[in-house]
Write a protein that holds these residues in place. Structure first.
Motif, short mmCIF file in Angstrom:
data_model
loop_
_atom_site.label_atom_id
_atom_site.label_comp_id
_atom_site.label_asym_id
_atom_site.label_seq_id
_atom_site.Cartn_x
_atom_site.Cartn_y
_atom_site.Cartn_z
N ALA A 66 0.83 -1.21 0.00
CA ALA A 66 0.00 0.00 0.00
C ALA A 66 0.86 1.26 0.00
CB ALA A 66 -0.92 0.00 1.23
N PRO A 67 0.31 2.39 -0.48
CA PRO A 67 1.04 3.66 -0.41
C PRO A 67 1.29 4.06 1.04
CG PRO A 67 -0.83 3.81 -1.91
CD PRO A 67 -0.99 2.51 -1.17
N ALA A 68 2.25 4.94 1.24
CA ALA A 68 2.56 5.43 2.58
C ALA A 68 1.35 6.17 3.16
CB ALA A 68 3.76 6.35 2.53
N ALA A 91 9.92 10.87 1.93
CA ALA A 91 10.44 9.96 0.90
C ALA A 91 9.71 8.63 1.02
CB ALA A 91 11.94 9.75 1.08
N THR A 92 9.23 8.11 -0.09
CA THR A 92 8.44 6.88 -0.06
C THR A 92 8.99 5.84 -1.03
OG1 THR A 92 6.90 7.61 -1.78
CG2 THR A 92 6.38 8.22 0.50
N SER A 93 8.79 4.57 -0.69
CA SER A 93 9.23 3.48 -1.56
C SER A 93 8.15 3.07 -2.55
CB SER A 93 9.63 2.27 -0.72
OG SER A 93 8.51 1.78 0.01
N ARG A 94 6.92 3.57 -2.38
CA ARG A 94 5.82 3.29 -3.29
C ARG A 94 5.26 4.61 -3.80
NH1 ARG A 94 7.79 -0.83 -2.91
NH2 ARG A 94 6.94 -2.91 -2.58
N ALA A 95 4.54 4.56 -4.87
CA ALA A 95 3.97 5.77 -5.45
C ALA A 95 3.12 6.52 -4.42
CB ALA A 95 3.12 5.41 -6.68
N ILE A 96 3.15 7.85 -4.53
CA ILE A 96 2.42 8.69 -3.58
C ILE A 96 0.91 8.50 -3.77
CG2 ILE A 96 1.98 11.06 -2.86
CD1 ILE A 96 4.79 10.15 -2.22
N GLY A 97 0.22 8.28 -2.64
CA GLY A 97 -1.22 8.12 -2.70
C GLY A 97 -1.95 9.45 -2.56
N GLY A 98 -3.24 9.42 -2.81
CA GLY A 98 -4.05 10.64 -2.75
C GLY A 98 -4.12 11.23 -1.36
N GLY A 99 -4.03 10.41 -0.32
CA GLY A 99 -4.10 10.92 1.04
C GLY A 99 -2.94 11.85 1.36
N ILE A 100 -1.74 11.46 0.97
CA ILE A 100 -0.58 12.31 1.22
C ILE A 100 -0.67 13.58 0.38
CG2 ILE A 100 1.89 12.50 0.69
CD1 ILE A 100 2.37 9.86 1.89
N GLU A 101 -1.06 13.47 -0.87
CA GLU A 101 -1.14 14.66 -1.73
C GLU A 101 -2.16 15.66 -1.19
OE1 GLU A 101 -2.04 12.95 -5.51
OE2 GLU A 101 0.09 12.76 -6.08
N ALA A 102 -3.28 15.17 -0.71
CA ALA A 102 -4.30 16.06 -0.15
C ALA A 102 -3.79 16.75 1.11
CB ALA A 102 -5.57 15.26 0.16
N GLU A 103 -3.06 16.04 1.92
CA GLU A 103 -2.52 16.61 3.15
C GLU A 103 -1.46 17.67 2.84
OE1 GLU A 103 -2.37 16.86 7.41
OE2 GLU A 103 -3.82 16.18 5.91
N VAL A 104 -0.64 17.41 1.82
CA VAL A 104 0.37 18.39 1.40
C VAL A 104 -0.30 19.65 0.87
CG1 VAL A 104 2.19 18.86 -0.29
CG2 VAL A 104 2.19 16.69 0.97
N ASP A 105 -1.36 19.48 0.09
CA ASP A 105 -2.10 20.64 -0.44
C ASP A 105 -2.73 21.44 0.69
OD1 ASP A 105 -1.45 20.08 -3.05
OD2 ASP A 105 -3.29 18.92 -3.45
N ARG A 106 -3.28 20.77 1.67
CA ARG A 106 -3.91 21.47 2.80
C ARG A 106 -2.90 22.33 3.54
NH1 ARG A 106 -4.45 21.15 8.13
NH2 ARG A 106 -3.11 19.29 8.29
N LEU A 107 -1.71 21.77 3.78
CA LEU A 107 -0.69 22.53 4.51
C LEU A 107 -0.14 23.68 3.67
CD1 LEU A 107 1.25 19.57 6.22
CD2 LEU A 107 -0.22 21.26 7.31
#
Length: 557
Positions: A66-68, A91-107
């Motif tokens: 699963a994604p990080a 830094a992740t070993s798997r492709a970035i998931g939508g949850g991380i991208e949404a959290e980055v956008d929020r911040l």
């Protein structure tokens, strides 16, 4: 050109190796100071790096499917706040998931920037970074000679031994030999095993090799808590972990032993006999063994032998300001005993030179503060003493802590990181600093324990001999309560070239400062023959002080 960070690491890990590979990537990208800090109490950080005055903090997430999780973003923000970082990266070993991208956008919308290193970007960076780290050390002439002789011994006879004093670059020599052999495709099975007896030493060896290895040689760590997912490249391992996994290990073309005086132990011999490597070598600063085993049987005679004398004469080791402090010395008793030629053991049973901890702490604090020392190590006789004495030092305003086997490995890592950062002034220990610990900024050593072993004495003294920017000398405060250390100091007269000085003794605390034991000790350290002589006790030569000449006189007055 391939790189150490590839699909095998991203897919198979283990997660500890993924963290270390990210740290190594920063080193090849030109970062000046890189540390792996992941673990309990890391405040959300796994890797710290400094470049162009900016601090970067990295949260590494290795997942197998699963994604990080998006929680990684908040973890790195917390770490960035704690470490006052300028840049925060996940830094992740798997492709970035939508949850991380949404959290980055929020911040980002509230003014907090978190950067992402996904597998594709990590692989691209690993191809773009320089082949060598910016901290790679240029070889000194003697190191070049050591590399050539060591390599020749391995390729011609399958054995090689180098004896290099602490601070003269044993790790650099080993790493360069490995790199040379890889370049010329002379390592069978394309696998190297580097053995040591402590996890802390194994980790430090891996970091040391990174500075010299080209990026296309991967590295791994084998310990009780970690097993490599593949073995091509260089594996750093504790000998205990190898013994426990002999049936599962592949063939290694080369086995190297750091602190090679240990190679005579049953554990090391069993491991090497079982592995049957076509090439085996070792490096050490102290080739003596108390049990009399000749390590030359396993790795051949030393192909190069450079001691403290060479380092001091050529400016590769720092100057030593040795101060022997003792009190209540009954020299009349020594006079009487010397006429009967009593042994050192007999003298030690009846004559000691006690120095109270309180007085010793006061003198250590005085030297540390007045002479603007940066970091110090206290060698204690027991763990209990180290813990109590660090408390006494704190009473004199010093930031002192004990470090011992009672601490978990992660706790020891934290203490060492604080020490290297300058957040701790002095560390009190028993034997943890004897081997392999690289602390070049240490410029004060205090001996509160006696050792009857020349090997241990030279190892402990060697912790302060490394040179570093702004370091003028190492001050050694010797509070030992054992006449054998006096014998070592008296023995230094054999190599002293300056005028002999009369040293009056009284009933009060006596300090042998620069003009006496300090200068003589420096000359003794330069006496390579004495340092390489043997493991046993030296023969005491009783000094002539303020009493009639003994039956067998020495030359120190």
């Amino acid at each position: 050109m391939t790189a150490f960070l590839d699909d095998r690491r991203l897919l198979r890990g283990p997660w500890q190796a993924f963290e270390r590979d990210v740290a190594r990537l920063l080193m090849h990208a030109g970062f000046e100071d890189v540390r792996v800090v992941g673990g309990s109490g890391d405040k959300g950080a796994d890797v710290l790096g400094v470049k162009n005055g900016e601090t970067w903090v990295v949260q590494c997430k290795h997942t197998t499917s699963a994604p990080a999780p998006k929680t990684a973003v908040q973890e790195v923000v917390d770490a960035g706040t704690f470490y006052k970082a300028n840049r925060m990266i996940v830094a992740t070993s798997r492709a970035i998931g939508g949850g991380i991208e949404a959290e980055v956008d929020r911040l980002r919308r509230i003014g907090i920037t978190v950067e992402l290193l996904d597998p594709a970007r990590l692989l691209r960076l690993s191809k773009e970074v320089d082949e060598y780290t910016g901290t790679r050390r240029d070889l000194r002439p003697y190191q070049t000679e050591a590399v050539n002789r060591f390599r020749e011994g391995l390729t011609d006879t399958g054995k090689a031994q180098a004896v290099l004093a602490t601070g003269l670059g044993k790790t650099v020599v080993m790493a360069e030999v490995v790199a040379d052999l890889y370049r010329d495709q002379l390592i069978p099975h394309n696998r190297v095993l580097v053995l040591a007896d402590k996890v802390e030493l194994v980790r430090q060896l891996q970091f040391g090799f990174w500075q010299q290895l080209p990026k296309w040689i991967p590295t791994h760590l084998l310990s009780s808590s970690e097993t490599p997912s593949f073995f091509e490249g260089v594996t750093f391992a504790t000998v205990q972990s190898v013994i426990g996994r002999l049936d599962d290990l592949p063939d290694f073309g080369l086995v190297l032993v750091d602190e090679a005086h240990h190679i005579g132990s049953r554990t090391f011999r069993s491991a090497i006999d079982a592995l049957e490597p076509p090439m085996v070598g070792g490096v050490t600063a102290t080739p003596w063994r108390g049990d009399g085993f000749d390590i030359d049987e396993l790795i051949g005679k030393p192909l190069i032998q450079l001691g403290i004398s060479d380092g001091l004469q050529h400016g590769f080791l720092c100057e030593v300001d040795y101060r022997l402090l003792a009190d209540n010395i009954d020299w009349k008793f020594v006079q009487d005993i010397s006429a009967h030629n009593y042994s050192l053991n007999q003298l030690n049973k009846r004559l000691l030179m006690p120095t109270r901890d309180e007085e010793a702490a006061r003198l250590i604090a005085e030297a540390f503060i007045s002479e603007k020392r940066r970091g110090g190590i206290v060698f204690s006789p027991t763990v209990d003493h180290a813990e109590a004495f660090s408390g006494v030092l704190r009473g004199y305003g010093l930031r002192a802590e004990a470090i011992s086997s009672r601490h978990e490995p992660r706790e020891r890592d934290q203490l060492m990181a604080m020490f290297r950062r300058g957040d701790i002034d002095l560390l009190a220990s028993v034997d943890l600093f004897n081997e392999g610990v690289d602390v070049p900024d240490v410029d004060l050593i205090a001996f509160m324990r006696a050792t009857h072993s020349r090997r241990i004495f030279v190892q402990q003294l060697g912790r302060g001999l490394r040179i570093s920017d702004g370091k003028d000398k190492v001050i050694v405060l010797d509070f030992v309560t054992d006449l054998r250390r006096m014998a070592e100091v008296v023995e230094l007269e054999k190599s002293a070239s300056g005028p002999i000085e009369r040293l009056p003794l009284g009933q009060n605390l006596i300090s042998f400062r620069d003009a006496s034991a300090g200068s003589f000790m420096l000359e003794w350290l330069k006496d390579q023959a004495d340092l390489m002589l043997r493991e046993g006790d030296p023969q005491l030569e009783i000094p002539r002080f303020e009493f009639p000449a003994p039956t067998q006189s020495g030359n120190v007055q």
